[in-house]
Write an enzyme that holds these catalytic residues in place. Structure first.
Site, short mmCIF file in Angstrom:
data_model
loop_
_atom_site.label_atom_id
_atom_site.label_comp_id
_atom_site.label_asym_id
_atom_site.label_seq_id
_atom_site.Cartn_x
_atom_site.Cartn_y
_atom_site.Cartn_z
CB SER A 131 -0.25 0.36 1.49
OG SER A 131 -1.88 0.67 1.45
CE1 TYR A 144 -4.25 -2.25 5.20
CE2 TYR A 144 -3.55 -0.45 4.36
CZ TYR A 144 -4.00 -1.66 4.20
OH TYR A 144 -4.17 -1.96 2.78
N1 LIG Z 1 -8.60 -0.63 -0.49
C1 LIG Z 1 -7.45 -0.10 -0.06
O1 LIG Z 1 -7.87 1.38 -0.62
C2 LIG Z 1 -6.29 -0.59 -0.59
C3 LIG Z 1 -5.37 0.51 -1.03
C4 LIG Z 1 -3.95 -0.28 -0.80
C5 LIG Z 1 -3.52 -1.77 -0.27
N2 LIG Z 1 -4.83 -2.40 -0.42
C6 LIG Z 1 -4.25 -3.81 -0.80
O2 LIG Z 1 -5.25 -4.45 -1.22
C7 LIG Z 1 -5.01 -5.55 -0.89
C8 LIG Z 1 -7.01 -6.23 -1.43
O3 LIG Z 1 -8.29 -5.75 -0.55
P1 LIG Z 1 -9.35 -5.26 -1.36
O4 LIG Z 1 -9.51 -3.06 -1.25
O5 LIG Z 1 -9.77 -5.85 -2.41
O6 LIG Z 1 -10.52 -5.62 0.11
P2 LIG Z 1 -11.37 -6.65 -0.22
O7 LIG Z 1 -12.17 -6.41 -1.32
O8 LIG Z 1 -11.58 -6.31 0.95
O9 LIG Z 1 -10.34 -7.75 0.02
C9 LIG Z 1 -9.32 -7.92 1.09
C10 LIG Z 1 -9.38 -10.32 0.45
O10 LIG Z 1 -9.01 -10.89 1.97
C11 LIG Z 1 -9.17 -12.15 1.99
N3 LIG Z 1 -9.49 -12.33 3.39
C12 LIG Z 1 -9.36 -11.07 4.52
N4 LIG Z 1 -9.49 -11.86 5.77
C13 LIG Z 1 -8.62 -13.17 5.36
C14 LIG Z 1 -8.78 -14.44 6.09
N5 LIG Z 1 -8.29 -14.41 7.27
N6 LIG Z 1 -7.96 -15.54 5.33
C15 LIG Z 1 -7.82 -15.44 4.04
N7 LIG Z 1 -8.23 -14.41 3.14
C16 LIG Z 1 -8.60 -12.88 3.78
C17 LIG Z 1 -11.00 -11.10 1.80
O11 LIG Z 1 -11.70 -11.86 2.21
P3 LIG Z 1 -13.26 -13.01 1.67
O12 LIG Z 1 -13.49 -12.47 0.24
O13 LIG Z 1 -14.00 -13.84 2.48
O14 LIG Z 1 -13.72 -11.65 3.00
C18 LIG Z 1 -11.02 -11.20 0.64
O15 LIG Z 1 -10.28 -11.48 -0.59
C19 LIG Z 1 -5.25 -5.77 0.47
O16 LIG Z 1 -3.65 -6.55 0.33
C20 LIG Z 1 -5.18 -4.88 1.18
O17 LIG Z 1 -4.36 -4.25 2.42
C21 LIG Z 1 -6.27 -1.91 -0.53
#
Ligand SMILES: NC(=O)c1ccc[n+]([C@@H]2O[C@H](COP(=O)([O-])OP(=O)(O)OC[C@H]3O[C@@H](n4cnc5c(N)ncnc54)[C@H](OP(=O)(O)O)[C@@H]3O)[C@@H](O)[C@H]2O)c1
Length: 248
Positions: A131, A144
């Site tokens: 991130s 985080y």
């Molecule tokens: N959104 C932002 O602003 C942002 C910015 C920078 C980086 N990121 C990073 O991007 C990545 C993806 O996030 P996203 O934004 O796409 O959010 P998201 O849609 O909430 O996706 C998160 C994923 O992680 C999975 N997960 C959470 N806890 C878990 C566990 N205990 N075991 C296995 N899987 C688990 C979730 O599974 P479920 O579907 O079962 O919940 C989901 O598939 C993350 O690493 C996040 O930190 C996000």
């Protein structure tokens, strides 16, 4: 040839599935919800191999690593995308929340890199989704941001250690996914420079194929990264806290 994608059922994860499914023979879609994994298989077809694993559980992570060691697949892509974000001061988080966040964001990603590298030929890719919050300390999303700083540092070193495997830390700013809360402390939250998940993934894949070890998808956050390199972090943190004060 396979791709392993953790958090495949999430917004950014599914964008990776969409793009990589035509490039490989199988996508090992790692997730904790059987229903969501089944729905992914219905939508993207027989190449999707659902792998149920809760990455906060050591037994599940070790079982996945053992499966890789036993099946010895030819891994073209490892995408460590699963992540959780609990915002707020560290003292407001429970011990379980802290432990789970570090296990999912850092420990599982590290162990999966270790398990996959022996089965990755020259020209393969590791993408660790960090991130832009990794570029400096960010109070009130302290844990985080620190977990993503670990991933950024880990990935860049790994890239040097493993010639032939390109390792890229993907560092987007805010991304429009379900991870981001819409409201906080009675205010609608504004996310400067927010981008769609598809843009992050397009630019991550382009950057990893160009051999970059860090991918930042927008000009806005590339500029923020530059500022965080040339500005004392005490000042950066002060500005950050000023920006988010009303949401705390
Ligand atoms: N959104 C932002 O602003 C942002 C910015 C920078 C980086 N990121 C990073 O991007 C990545 C993806 O996030 P996203 O934004 O796409 O959010 P998201 O849609 O909430 O996706 C998160 C994923 O992680 C999975 N997960 C959470 N806890 C878990 C566990 N205990 N075991 C296995 N899987 C688990 C979730 O599974 P479920 O579907 O079962 O919940 C989901 O598939 C993350 O690493 C996040 O930190 C996000």
């Amino acid at each position: 040839m396979i791709a392993i994608i953790t958090g495949a059922t999430g917004d950014i994860g599914e964008e990776f599935v969409k793009r990589l499914v035509s490039e490989v023979d199988q996508v090992w879609a790692v997730g904790r919800s059987e229903n969501k994994l089944d729905s992914l298989k219905e939508r993207y077809g027989g190449k999707i191999v659902p792998v149920k694993a809760d990455l906060s559980e050591k037994d599940d992570v070790f079982a996945l690593c053992r499966k890789i060691e036993e099946e010895k697949p030819d891994i073209r892509y490892l995408v460590n995308n699963a992540g959780v974000a609990k915002f707020g001061r560290v003292s407001g988080l429970s011990l379980e929340e802290i432990s789970d966040m570090l296990d999912i964001n850092d420990k599982a990603a590290t162990l999966l890199c270790r398990a996959c590298i022996p089965f990755m030929a020259e020209g393969s890719y590791i993408l660790n989704i960090a991130s832009a919050s990794a570029f400096q300390p960010n109070p009130y999303i302290t844990l985080y941001s620190a977990s993503k700083a670990y991933l950024l540092s880990f990935t860049r070193s790994l890239n040097v250690e493993n010639e032939g495997i390109n390792c890229t830390a993907v560092c987007p700013g805010w991304v429009d996914t379900k991870m981001l809360p819409k409201n906080s402390n009675g205010y609608k939250v504004k996310y400067p420079g927010i981008v769609p998940a598809a843009r992050v993934v397009d630019s991550a894949l382009k950057d990893c194929r160009r051999g970059k070890d860090v991918s930042v998808c927008s000009f806005y956050y590339r500029y923020m990264r530059f500022l965080s390199k040339v500005t004392p972090h005490k000042l950066v943190m002060k500005i950050w806290v000023g920006m988010i004060r009303k949401y705390i």
